[in-house]
Design an enzyme around this catalytic site. Structure first.
Site, PDB file in Angstrom:
ATOM      1  N   HIS A 150       0.857  -1.193   0.000  1.00 55.08           N
ATOM      2  CA  HIS A 150       0.000   0.000   0.000  1.00 55.08           C
ATOM      3  C   HIS A 150       0.892   1.241   0.000  1.00 55.08           C
ATOM      4  O   HIS A 150       1.968   1.239   0.605  1.00 55.08           O
ATOM      5  CB  HIS A 150      -0.881   0.010   1.251  1.00 55.08           C
TER       6      HIS A 150
ATOM      7  N   ASP B 105      -7.908  -5.324   0.024  1.00 56.70           N
ATOM      8  CA  ASP B 105      -8.356  -6.145  -1.107  1.00 56.70           C
ATOM      9  C   ASP B 105      -8.003  -7.613  -0.972  1.00 56.70           C
ATOM     10  O   ASP B 105      -8.479  -8.437  -1.756  1.00 56.70           O
ATOM     11  CB  ASP B 105      -7.743  -5.593  -2.402  1.00 56.70           C
TER      12      ASP B 105
HETATM   13  C1  SDX Z   1      -6.300   0.148  -2.799  1.00 58.70           C
HETATM   14  O1  SDX Z   1      -4.531   4.627  -1.958  1.00 58.70           O
HETATM   15  C2  SDX Z   1      -5.456   3.987  -1.334  1.00 58.70           C
HETATM   16  O2  SDX Z   1      -5.858   4.330  -0.240  1.00 58.70           O
HETATM   17  C3  SDX Z   1      -6.043   2.835  -2.104  1.00 58.70           C
HETATM   18  C4  SDX Z   1      -7.046   1.996  -1.319  1.00 58.70           C
HETATM   19  C5  SDX Z   1      -8.306   2.773  -1.035  1.00 58.70           C
HETATM   20  O3  SDX Z   1      -9.021   2.386  -0.112  1.00 58.70           O
HETATM   21  O4  SDX Z   1      -8.615   3.699  -1.831  1.00 58.70           O
HETATM   22  O5  SDX Z   1      -6.463   1.564  -0.083  1.00 58.70           O
HETATM   23  C6  SDX Z   1      -7.457   0.768  -2.107  1.00 58.70           C
HETATM   24  O6  SDX Z   1      -6.048   0.491  -3.930  1.00 58.70           O
HETATM   25  C7  SDX Z   1      -5.401  -0.818  -2.033  1.00 58.70           C
HETATM   26  C8  SDX Z   1      -4.171  -1.251  -2.884  1.00 58.70           C
HETATM   27  C9  SDX Z   1      -4.643  -2.365  -3.822  1.00 58.70           C
HETATM   28  N1  SDX Z   1      -3.581  -2.699  -4.795  1.00 58.70           N
HETATM   29  C10 SDX Z   1      -2.974  -3.885  -4.764  1.00 58.70           C
HETATM   30  O7  SDX Z   1      -3.118  -4.730  -3.867  1.00 58.70           O
HETATM   31  C11 SDX Z   1      -2.079  -4.139  -5.970  1.00 58.70           C
HETATM   32  C12 SDX Z   1      -0.738  -4.685  -5.475  1.00 58.70           C
HETATM   33  N2  SDX Z   1      -0.061  -3.618  -4.735  1.00 58.70           N
HETATM   34  C13 SDX Z   1       0.944  -2.848  -5.472  1.00 58.70           C
HETATM   35  O8  SDX Z   1       0.626  -2.614  -6.808  1.00 58.70           O
HETATM   36  C14 SDX Z   1       1.468  -1.655  -4.662  1.00 58.70           C
HETATM   37  O9  SDX Z   1       1.711  -2.118  -3.406  1.00 58.70           O
HETATM   38  C15 SDX Z   1       0.636  -0.401  -4.573  1.00 58.70           C
HETATM   39  C16 SDX Z   1       0.287   0.140  -5.899  1.00 58.70           C
HETATM   40  C17 SDX Z   1      -0.591  -0.639  -3.766  1.00 58.70           C
HETATM   41  C18 SDX Z   1       1.501   0.624  -3.820  1.00 58.70           C
HETATM   42  O10 SDX Z   1       2.552   0.913  -4.638  1.00 58.70           O
HETATM   43  P1  SDX Z   1       3.693   1.931  -4.163  1.00 58.70           P
HETATM   44  O11 SDX Z   1       3.377   2.702  -2.968  1.00 58.70           O
HETATM   45  O12 SDX Z   1       4.092   2.700  -5.382  1.00 58.70           O
HETATM   46  O13 SDX Z   1       4.764   0.936  -3.664  1.00 58.70           O
HETATM   47  P2  SDX Z   1       6.082   0.674  -4.383  1.00 58.70           P
HETATM   48  O14 SDX Z   1       5.791   0.283  -5.791  1.00 58.70           O
HETATM   49  O15 SDX Z   1       6.981   1.836  -4.154  1.00 58.70           O
HETATM   50  O16 SDX Z   1       6.636  -0.610  -3.570  1.00 58.70           O
HETATM   51  C19 SDX Z   1       7.803  -0.564  -2.841  1.00 58.70           C
HETATM   52  C20 SDX Z   1       8.512  -1.882  -3.161  1.00 58.70           C
HETATM   53  C21 SDX Z   1       8.880  -2.029  -4.629  1.00 58.70           C
HETATM   54  O17 SDX Z   1       9.989  -2.907  -4.665  1.00 58.70           O
HETATM   55  P3  SDX Z   1      11.500  -2.260  -4.844  1.00 58.70           P
HETATM   56  O18 SDX Z   1      11.427  -1.442  -6.128  1.00 58.70           O
HETATM   57  O19 SDX Z   1      11.691  -1.406  -3.622  1.00 58.70           O
HETATM   58  O20 SDX Z   1      12.410  -3.447  -4.944  1.00 58.70           O
HETATM   59  O21 SDX Z   1       7.633  -2.992  -2.891  1.00 58.70           O
HETATM   60  C22 SDX Z   1       7.383  -3.695  -4.088  1.00 58.70           C
HETATM   61  C23 SDX Z   1       7.731  -2.773  -5.239  1.00 58.70           C
HETATM   62  O22 SDX Z   1       8.120  -3.535  -6.377  1.00 58.70           O
HETATM   63  N3  SDX Z   1       5.969  -4.016  -4.077  1.00 58.70           N
HETATM   64  C24 SDX Z   1       5.485  -5.240  -4.283  1.00 58.70           C
HETATM   65  C25 SDX Z   1       4.097  -5.105  -4.122  1.00 58.70           C
HETATM   66  N4  SDX Z   1       3.787  -3.837  -3.823  1.00 58.70           N
HETATM   67  C26 SDX Z   1       4.954  -3.165  -3.809  1.00 58.70           C
HETATM   68  N5  SDX Z   1       6.095  -6.420  -4.585  1.00 58.70           N
HETATM   69  C27 SDX Z   1       5.269  -7.479  -4.726  1.00 58.70           C
HETATM   70  N6  SDX Z   1       3.928  -7.434  -4.584  1.00 58.70           N
HETATM   71  C28 SDX Z   1       3.302  -6.278  -4.277  1.00 58.70           C
HETATM   72  N7  SDX Z   1       2.002  -6.246  -4.133  1.00 58.70           N
END
Ligand code: SDX
Length: 429
Positions: A306, A364
């Site tokens: 998140h 989710d």
């Molecule tokens: C919702 O914003 C809100 O409030 C949204 C929400 C709401 O109520 O409105 O809460 C609802 O959208 C919840 C989120 C649902 N999405 C998912 O579950 C999809 C999977 N999650 C990711 O796509 C991601 O975690 C996000 C988009 C939710 C957050 O992305 P960020 O903040 O840009 O995080 P990031 O990409 O900077 O992650 C940091 C690291 C990265 O790795 P490095 O580059 O540091 O090596 O963590 C990794 C990312 O690659 N990472 C994941 C991951 N999420 C982040 N690796 C594997 N699986 C994941 N799910």
């Protein structure tokens, strides 16, 4: 003494900016005068360090895993309130008393029917259209029907539009489902609660009486509460930005629905369930986790991570409880996907890759399993999320419209394109 922030450049210039303090949470540096003073912009794609507005509606502490609706912890709201009380709270800032709640519920109930001509919008879609495509289209079309409530500067119009959207979203979502499966639309019933009414419009048929199951209705109501609002997430920011141009509320909510559809946002519960189906068995979790860790795979653990929560999403805990209650009620304690999800969660929470990146289950991760158990098809999950989030979008939209400071949102950019050059006539190119 007022707190200040000083920006010093290595060309000797320095600028001072006020620091603003909220009632709780991070302070902000008010940089509205930055461009005027320095000729420079800030640069923050994805808005990781940017506060777009000031708000009194929802507060999140991502490190502590805290979520407050108008100051009330989500755990207490989920335990003591139903969804319409939560709607009243988000819209008005206070919980309703008995009289206020009765009046609010009666008003919403009396707006649940849609204009009968709206039914014709559905026939233009293929039966197998994704329900979110239908929802975006039909909600946007509402502005073609309600010319008496489109003046966003008229508080009465804003109030009527709010009631219409909160009341009609369940009817429209259920219609999208019925259209998709080829069953007749079910009209709302004023003798049922908001969530019971929705369950009947979704799963009832004209051929027999629909039996309301109070445990399942309460579970759905809690799902709506948990999804009602969430500060300045992508879809809420979309609604605010659309509203800042003066667009009507129906068009703004349709824009919010379009944004929520994305798998990184509201579409994640659909993606999380598909991920669990794809893993299939606990024995395959190790292989899947290996794929997730391989950056080139592009595979993410859907329902995890998140932008704000770097701790367990408080909604995920409540959703897991609700999941357990529903599966128990339905005698599905040994549900394959629920067991797989809990095993996956346990493994991920012990794995350095996820722990170091502070990746925890979000709202989710379990919501797909409980919605599937309620009989809601995967393709409808984000429609339910849209139904719930409509009140949050409206509350945020109303807060923006009534904020004397609000202006049309118009970010700038760091331009890295061609510098000025002359067009060469076609014959010489
Ligand atoms: C919702 O914003 C809100 O409030 C949204 C929400 C709401 O109520 O409105 O809460 C609802 O959208 C919840 C989120 C649902 N999405 C998912 O579950 C999809 C999977 N999650 C990711 O796509 C991601 O975690 C996000 C988009 C939710 C957050 O992305 P960020 O903040 O840009 O995080 P990031 O990409 O900077 O992650 C940091 C690291 C990265 O790795 P490095 O580059 O540091 O090596 O963590 C990794 C990312 O690659 N990472 C994941 C991951 N999420 C982040 N690796 C594997 N699986 C994941 N799910």
């Amino acid at each position: 003494m007022d707190k200040k922030a000083t920006l010093s450049l290595n060309d000797g210039r320095s600028f001072e900016f006020p620091v603003l303090t909220g009632s709780v949470g991070p302070e902000v540096i008010d940089i509205r005068s930055l461009y005027g003073k320095s000729g420079m912009f800030t640069y923050d794609p994805g808005f990781l360090s940017t506060a777009s507005c000031n708000s009194t509606i929802t507060y999140i502490d991502g490190d502590a895993g805290v979520l407050l609706y108008r100051g009330y912890p989500i755990e207490q709201v989920a335990e003591h309130c139903d969804f319409l009380e939560t709607c009243y709270l988000l819209l008005n800032g206070e919980l309703p008393n008995v009289g206020q709640k009765d009046e609010f519920v009666t008003t919403v109930t009396r707006h649940t029917m849609v204009h009968d001509q709206l039914n014709r919008f559905f026939t233009g879609f293929r039966r197998d259209a994704h329900p979110m495509a239908v929802l975006v289209g039909v909600v946007g079309a509402l502005s073609a029907f309600y010319h008496d409530s489109l003046d966003i500067n008229n508080p009465e119009h804003r109030k009527v539009s709010a009631f219409r959207l909160i009341a009609k979203l369940p009817t429209i979502v259920a219609m999208a489902y019925k259209y998709n499966i080829g069953q007749p639309f079910m009209y709302p019933r004023n003798d049922l609660s908001y969530s019971a009414n929705f369950m009947r419009m979704m799963f009832g048929v004209p051929a027999e009486e629909y039996k309301v199951n109070d445990v399942l209705v309460r579970a759905l109501d809690r799902i709506l509460i948990l999804h009602a609002d969430h500060e300045q997430n992508a879809s809420t920011s979309t609604v605010r930005l659309s509203g800042s141009s003066g667009a009507n509320p129906f068009a703004c909510i349709a824009a919010g629905i379009a944004c929520l559809w994305g798998p990184a946002h509201g579409g994640a519960n659909e993606a999380a369930l598909e991920m669990l189906e794809q893993i299939g068995d606990v024995s395959k979790i190790g292989e899947f986790i290996k794929q997730v860790k391989d950056k080139n795979s592009g595979v993410k653990l859907m329902g995890f991570g998140h932008r704000v929560y770097k701790n367990y999403d408080p909604r995920a805990k409540l959703m897991r409880e609700t999941c357990y209650e529903v599966l128990n009620e339905l005698g599905l304690q040994n549900d394959r996907l629920f067991k797989l999800a809990m095993a996956l969660e346990k493994i991920a929470l012990e794995d350095e890759y996820f722990v170091s990146r502070k990746l925890y289950p979000n709202v989710d991760f379990y919501s797909g399993i409980v919605q599937r158990a309620l009989g809601i098809p995967v393709s409808m999950f984000t429609c339910i999320f849209s139904l719930a989030r409509t009140v949050g979008w409206i509350a945020q939209w109303q807060e923006m419209i009534s904020d004397p400071e609000y202006k049309i949102g118009r970010p700038r950019q760091l331009y890295r394109g061609s510098v000025p050059r002359n067009v060469v006539p076609l014959a010489k190119r």
